[in-house]
Design an enzyme around this catalytic site. Structure first.
Site, PDB file in Angstrom:
ATOM      1  N   SER A  44       4.744  -1.093   4.453  1.00 26.60           N
ATOM      2  CA  SER A  44       3.490  -0.421   4.810  1.00 26.60           C
ATOM      3  C   SER A  44       3.255  -0.154   6.290  1.00 26.60           C
ATOM      4  CB  SER A  44       2.308  -1.213   4.267  1.00 26.60           C
ATOM      5  OG  SER A  44       2.152  -0.920   2.913  1.00 26.60           O
ATOM      6  N   SER A  53       0.956   1.517   2.980  1.00 32.05           N
ATOM      7  CA  SER A  53      -0.484   1.484   2.873  1.00 32.05           C
ATOM      8  C   SER A  53      -1.208   1.662   4.207  1.00 32.05           C
ATOM      9  CB  SER A  53      -0.922   0.172   2.225  1.00 32.05           C
ATOM     10  OG  SER A  53      -0.567  -0.927   3.039  1.00 32.05           O
ATOM     11  N   LYS A  91      -6.155  -1.739  11.118  1.00 29.86           N
ATOM     12  CA  LYS A  91      -6.150  -1.517   9.662  1.00 29.86           C
ATOM     13  C   LYS A  91      -7.259  -2.354   9.033  1.00 29.86           C
ATOM     14  CE  LYS A  91      -2.982  -1.728   5.692  1.00 29.86           C
ATOM     15  NZ  LYS A  91      -1.617  -2.126   5.270  1.00 29.86           N
TER      16      LYS A  91
HETATM   17  N1  GLN Z   1       4.238   0.435  -1.081  1.00 30.35           N
HETATM   18  C1  GLN Z   1       4.373  -0.969  -1.319  1.00 30.35           C
HETATM   19  C2  GLN Z   1       3.363  -1.408  -2.337  1.00 30.35           C
HETATM   20  O1  GLN Z   1       2.709  -0.580  -2.858  1.00 30.35           O
HETATM   21  C3  GLN Z   1       4.230  -1.739  -0.046  1.00 30.35           C
HETATM   22  C4  GLN Z   1       2.834  -1.964   0.342  1.00 30.35           C
HETATM   23  C5  GLN Z   1       2.717  -2.807   1.576  1.00 30.35           C
HETATM   24  O2  GLN Z   1       3.675  -3.009   2.306  1.00 30.35           O
HETATM   25  N2  GLN Z   1       1.522  -3.313   1.792  1.00 30.35           N
HETATM   26  O3  GLN Z   1       3.213  -2.559  -2.624  1.00 30.35           O
END
Ligand code: GLN
Length: 479
Positions: A181, A157, A82
């Site tokens: 994420s 994400s 990532k």
């Molecule tokens: N969807 C969550 C957010 O927008 C989690 C994102 C994540 O785990 N990086 O913050």
């Protein structure tokens, strides 16, 4: 005969037995990436390829195999990383314009440990900008598509990680999880995603979003492959002050032990409004399969479950506003030309950050500001302790907790325009993040023709138990 899904063990064995080479495996994956890029609706999982570094590492593995030397555990495994994890000499953008041409001078510890265990790094994977989002639509470099339905999002994400594994463009990937994420894109793309305990895997070299919630973890085709990656990455790192001293478990070796007698708690709060009926049906079927394998299913309650999203969006934005202050045009990446220093800061950040990142910086600055700190930030910290306490109490009576990973399967690209609606979709993944405890998403069938994930949650540092249950669930699904 169906072609077996590539796995850590299959690739290592085939290289050791000279049926293939690490170089050939890497080249096959680069060819698959190029072929996908040439299609009408490419997955667009990668932002940068690291071909030279991959082929050098593959050559090292092949030289070992040529000499008949023992191969390291992840020998020749093609992985994607990532793009929020630093890679020495390889562009690392965090999917943001502000880091468009940023090339780190060092590797994240997780990346270095995978490579030391023999993995071949193919490149850097798309994600939401600074890992803020649930669809990968917040990337500054275009959307990633879901390999199971290209009109849909891969989740986020770590959407590039889910799509690359699910779409056969790498065999395993690293993601990061702050509120879901890793687990949510794994569920959306039909793969396995593991959130390790906070502190289990070093965060050194990870671009911080919310430091008290950020975790690095693997996405792969199986619990066993996740166990291999965790085995390679886990353990104390003097470069991360929050990395844990707790001994590393026997993640791979422990998979075979029985799950008979394990007590699995099912929280009643998750079966409420907003849960898709087919997702609920798949969840209940998996729980029934675990019962059939000798697990005891226990009805439990997590009374503060509904507060988790509100708490998360105060704490995560507060920490983000502080962490992202460093992107000021002076030290990293992009610098907007301007006549004065103040204007340079302002324009660099205005041009460099996307809308969601700006929204979070504004929210976070607000909840930390004098006069609001006690009402929002301090209160959120207190309720975070209550959420964590719910889990601690529950684990007094059960060994694991099972829930759906997400309330629905993958959404259509562009379907969710309201940020609040997207935030609510994290309801099942955010609590484990707040509590800092490990959780895994395992495929458990389909809803409306799309993959569904079952989430298992364990007490802190019980990854061995978590992976074992996930592995057995996979076996039950195959039977
Ligand atoms: N969807 C969550 C957010 O927008 C989690 C994102 C994540 O785990 N990086 O913050």
């Amino acid at each position: 005969m169906p072609i077996p899904t590539p796995s850590v063990e299959l690739i290592r064995t085939q290289i050791a037995e000279r049926q293939t080479t690490a170089t050939a495996v890497a080249e096959q994956h680069f060819a698959a990436i190029a072929a996908d890029d040439a299609t009408a609706l490419p997955l667009h999982a990668y932002l940068t390829l690291s071909r030279e570094r991959a082929l050098q590492q593959a050559a090292r593995i092949d030289a070992l195999a040529d000499r008949g030397d023992p191969l390291p555990p992840l020998a020749g495994l093609p992985v994607g990383i990532k793009d929020v994890l630093s890679t020495a000499g390889i562009r690392t953008t965090c999917a943001s314009r502000v880091l468009e041409n940023y090339v780190p001078a060092y590797d994240a510890t997780a990346v270095a440990r995978l490579e030391a265990a023999g993995a071949v790094i193919l490149g850097k994977l798309n994600c939401d900008e600074f890992a803020m989002g649930s669809t990968t639509e917040n990337s500054a470099y275009g959307v990633t598509r879901n390999p199971r339905d290209r009109s849909r999002v891969p989740g986020g994400s770590s959407g590039g990680s889910g799509a690359a594994v699910g779409g056969g463009l790498c065999v395993a990937a690293l993601g990061t999880d702050t509120g879901g994420s890793i687990r949510q894109p794994a569920a959306f793309c039909g793969v396995v995603g593991l959130l390790p305990t906070y502190g289990r895997v070093s965060r050194f070299g990870l671009a911080a979003f919310a430091s008290s919630l950020d975790h690095v973890g693997p996405l792969a085709h199986s619990a066993k492959d996740c166990a291999y990656l965790l085995q390679a990455m886990a353990g104390h790192d003097p470069l991360d002050a929050t990395s844990a001293l707790a001994p590393v478990g026997n993640y791979v070796g422990g998979l075979g032990a029985s799950i008979r007698g394990l007590k699995i708690g099912v929280p009643r709060e998750v079966f409420g409004a907003g849960l898709d009926a087919e997702v609920e049906a798949r969840t209940r079927e998996s729980i029934a399969a675990l019962r059939g394998a000798g697990c005891e299913i226990v009805d439990i309650s997590l009374p503060n479950h509904d507060a988790a999203i509100a708490v998360y969006y105060v704490i995560a934005t507060a920490e983000a506003s502080s962490n992202l202050a460093r992107y000021d045009g002076v030290r990293y990446g992009r610098r907007a030309p301007a006549a004065s220093l103040a204007n340079m800061y302002r324009q660099t950040r205005d041009q460099g950050f996307g809308a969601e990142v700006k929204r979070r910086i504004l929210l976070g600055t607000y909840v930390l500001s004098a006069g609001y700190y006690d009402a929002y930030y301090r209160k959120a910290q207190q309720v975070r302790a209550l959420v964590a306490g719910d889990y601690q109490r529950a684990f007094g009576g059960v060994d694991l907790i099972a829930t759906p990973t997400t309330p629905t399967p993958a959404f259509k690209l562009g379907e969710k325009a309201d940020p609040l609606e997207l935030y609510m979709a994290d309801a099942f993944t955010v609590p484990a993040s707040l509590a800092g405890i490990p959780a895994i998403s395992v495929p458990c069938g389909a809803a409306h023709g799309l993959p569904v994930g079952l989430q298992l949650i364990a007490p802190a540092f019980e990854e061995e138990r978590l992976l074992r249950a996930a592995h057995h669930l996979e076996l039950l699904r195959l039977a």
